[in-house]
Design a protein around this motif. Structure first.
Motif, PDB file in Angstrom:
ATOM      1  N   UNK A  83      -5.666  10.463  -2.794  1.00 58.12           N
ATOM      2  CA  UNK A  83      -6.062   9.980  -4.119  1.00 58.12           C
ATOM      3  C   UNK A  83      -6.280  11.162  -5.069  1.00 58.12           C
ATOM      4  N   UNK A  84      -7.006  12.164  -4.611  1.00 56.81           N
ATOM      5  CA  UNK A  84      -7.292  13.317  -5.474  1.00 56.81           C
ATOM      6  C   UNK A  84      -6.041  14.154  -5.701  1.00 56.81           C
ATOM      7  N   UNK A  85      -5.232  14.329  -4.672  1.00 59.13           N
ATOM      8  CA  UNK A  85      -4.014  15.121  -4.830  1.00 59.13           C
ATOM      9  C   UNK A  85      -3.124  14.555  -5.935  1.00 59.13           C
ATOM     10  N   UNK A  86      -3.064  13.234  -6.029  1.00 58.74           N
ATOM     11  CA  UNK A  86      -2.254  12.597  -7.069  1.00 58.74           C
ATOM     12  C   UNK A  86      -2.915  12.681  -8.440  1.00 58.74           C
ATOM     13  N   UNK A  87      -4.206  12.412  -8.481  1.00 59.80           N
ATOM     14  CA  UNK A  87      -4.867  12.274  -9.778  1.00 59.80           C
ATOM     15  C   UNK A  87      -5.342  13.601 -10.377  1.00 59.80           C
ATOM     16  N   UNK A  88      -5.424  14.659  -9.548  1.00 65.75           N
ATOM     17  CA  UNK A  88      -5.872  15.963 -10.063  1.00 65.75           C
ATOM     18  C   UNK A  88      -4.716  16.937 -10.237  1.00 65.75           C
ATOM     19  N   UNK A  89      -3.517  16.515  -9.913  1.00 62.16           N
ATOM     20  CA  UNK A  89      -2.358  17.401 -10.016  1.00 62.16           C
ATOM     21  C   UNK A  89      -2.204  17.925 -11.441  1.00 62.16           C
ATOM     22  N   UNK A  90      -2.101  19.248 -11.588  1.00 62.41           N
ATOM     23  CA  UNK A  90      -1.947  19.868 -12.894  1.00 62.41           C
ATOM     24  C   UNK A  90      -3.224  19.956 -13.700  1.00 62.41           C
ATOM     25  N   UNK A  91      -4.352  19.557 -13.119  1.00 66.36           N
ATOM     26  CA  UNK A  91      -5.613  19.539 -13.869  1.00 66.36           C
ATOM     27  C   UNK A  91      -6.675  20.465 -13.285  1.00 66.36           C
ATOM     28  N   UNK A  92      -6.686  20.627 -11.984  1.00 64.96           N
ATOM     29  CA  UNK A  92      -7.732  21.448 -11.381  1.00 64.96           C
ATOM     30  C   UNK A  92      -7.199  22.170 -10.157  1.00 64.96           C
ATOM     31  N   UNK A  93      -6.939  23.452 -10.288  1.00 63.36           N
ATOM     32  CA  UNK A  93      -6.450  24.247  -9.160  1.00 63.36           C
ATOM     33  C   UNK A  93      -7.508  24.358  -8.065  1.00 63.36           C
ATOM     34  N   UNK A  94      -8.777  24.415  -8.461  1.00 70.27           N
ATOM     35  CA  UNK A  94      -9.864  24.541  -7.491  1.00 70.27           C
ATOM     36  C   UNK A  94      -9.932  23.313  -6.599  1.00 70.27           C
ATOM     37  N   UNK A  95      -9.854  22.149  -7.212  1.00 67.69           N
ATOM     38  CA  UNK A  95      -9.916  20.899  -6.454  1.00 67.69           C
ATOM     39  C   UNK A  95      -8.684  20.740  -5.572  1.00 67.69           C
ATOM     40  N   UNK A  96      -7.520  21.031  -6.117  1.00 69.06           N
ATOM     41  CA  UNK A  96      -6.288  20.895  -5.329  1.00 69.06           C
ATOM     42  C   UNK A  96      -6.264  21.859  -4.151  1.00 69.06           C
ATOM     43  N   UNK A  97      -6.825  23.041  -4.331  1.00 71.35           N
ATOM     44  CA  UNK A  97      -6.902  23.995  -3.225  1.00 71.35           C
ATOM     45  C   UNK A  97      -7.810  23.465  -2.120  1.00 71.35           C
ATOM     46  N   UNK A  98      -8.916  22.845  -2.511  1.00 68.62           N
ATOM     47  CA  UNK A  98      -9.828  22.265  -1.518  1.00 68.62           C
ATOM     48  C   UNK A  98      -9.140  21.145  -0.749  1.00 68.62           C
ATOM     49  N   UNK A  99      -8.353  20.335  -1.454  1.00 69.11           N
ATOM     50  CA  UNK A  99      -7.615  19.248  -0.803  1.00 69.11           C
ATOM     51  C   UNK A  99      -6.566  19.817   0.151  1.00 69.11           C
ATOM     52  N   UNK A 100      -5.838  20.832  -0.294  1.00 65.94           N
ATOM     53  CA  UNK A 100      -4.798  21.437   0.542  1.00 65.94           C
ATOM     54  C   UNK A 100      -5.391  21.995   1.839  1.00 65.94           C
TER      55      UNK A 100
END
Length: 204
Positions: free
Chosen positions: A108-125
């Protein structure tokens, strides 16, 4: 547990629920604070920003499901591949019970935060990587047992399982129908791992 820890935990719990339902962009701090009855100042006592908060939610979510994986993946009563089947069966039962606040927070976060928060996407990855590593451990044990071919690419097999699961969840939520999840388990997962035995849908 002291009151500060309780307040932080309540914020994270509500944040997890809201993020699962609405995604990164669909969640505001205000509604979360209102839902748990916490003033704005208290939020910033615990978290520096929305992204800091979302990362904390991801960490709490990961800890919750790490416990679930440990429960199944260390169950010596089952063969390794059957542990994996039992684990995904448990996830499906949870999805059925918790809809519409169900699904995988990572997806859910990977889709909705894409291009908006590198910090959050890194945590998801990073959370995805640790999840895959835990599944790889089960598959490697199955390979040592002779239940998977010696030349099976465990890393790619694990990625295929996780990607199939995430896709099934998206389809299930879009249609509000768990049949996509069931197809993933019955026609995707079982064929990918060629399990020698089936696991009953209920697990003690």
């Amino acid at each position: 547990m002291d009151s500060q820890s309780t307040t932080r935990d309540r914020l994270i719990s509500e944040g997890m629920r809201q993020l699962l339902a609405h995604g990164y962009e669909g969640v505001g701090i205000g509604p979360i604070l209102k839902s748990v009855g916490v003033p704005k100042g208290s939020f910033y006592y615990f978290f520096q920003s929305k992204d800091d908060f979302v990362v904390a939610v991801i960490e709490a979510y990961e800890a919750k499901y790490q416990q679930l994986r440990e429960r199944f993946f260390t169950d010596s009563r089952l063969e390794p591949l059957d542990r994996l089947l039992a684990y995904f069966d448990a996830l499906e039962q949870e999805f059925r019970a918790e809809a519409p606040y169900a699904g995988c927070l990572y997806g859910v976060i990977a889709q909705s935060a894409a291009g908006r928060s590198a910090v959050v996407l890194d945590a998801v990855a990073q959370a995805f990587e640790r999840w895959e590593k835990s599944i790889q451990g089960v598959l490697l044990a199955a390979q040592l047992n002779g239940d998977l071919a010696e030349n099976e690419d465990i890393e790619h097999l694990t990625a295929s399982i996780v990607e199939g699961y995430e896709g099934a969840l998206i389809r299930a939520k879009a249609k509000e129908d768990v049949s996509a999840f069931t197809r993933f388990r019955e026609f995707g997962l079982r064929r990918l791992i060629s399990s020698p035995s089936a696991v009953a849908s209920s697990y003690p």
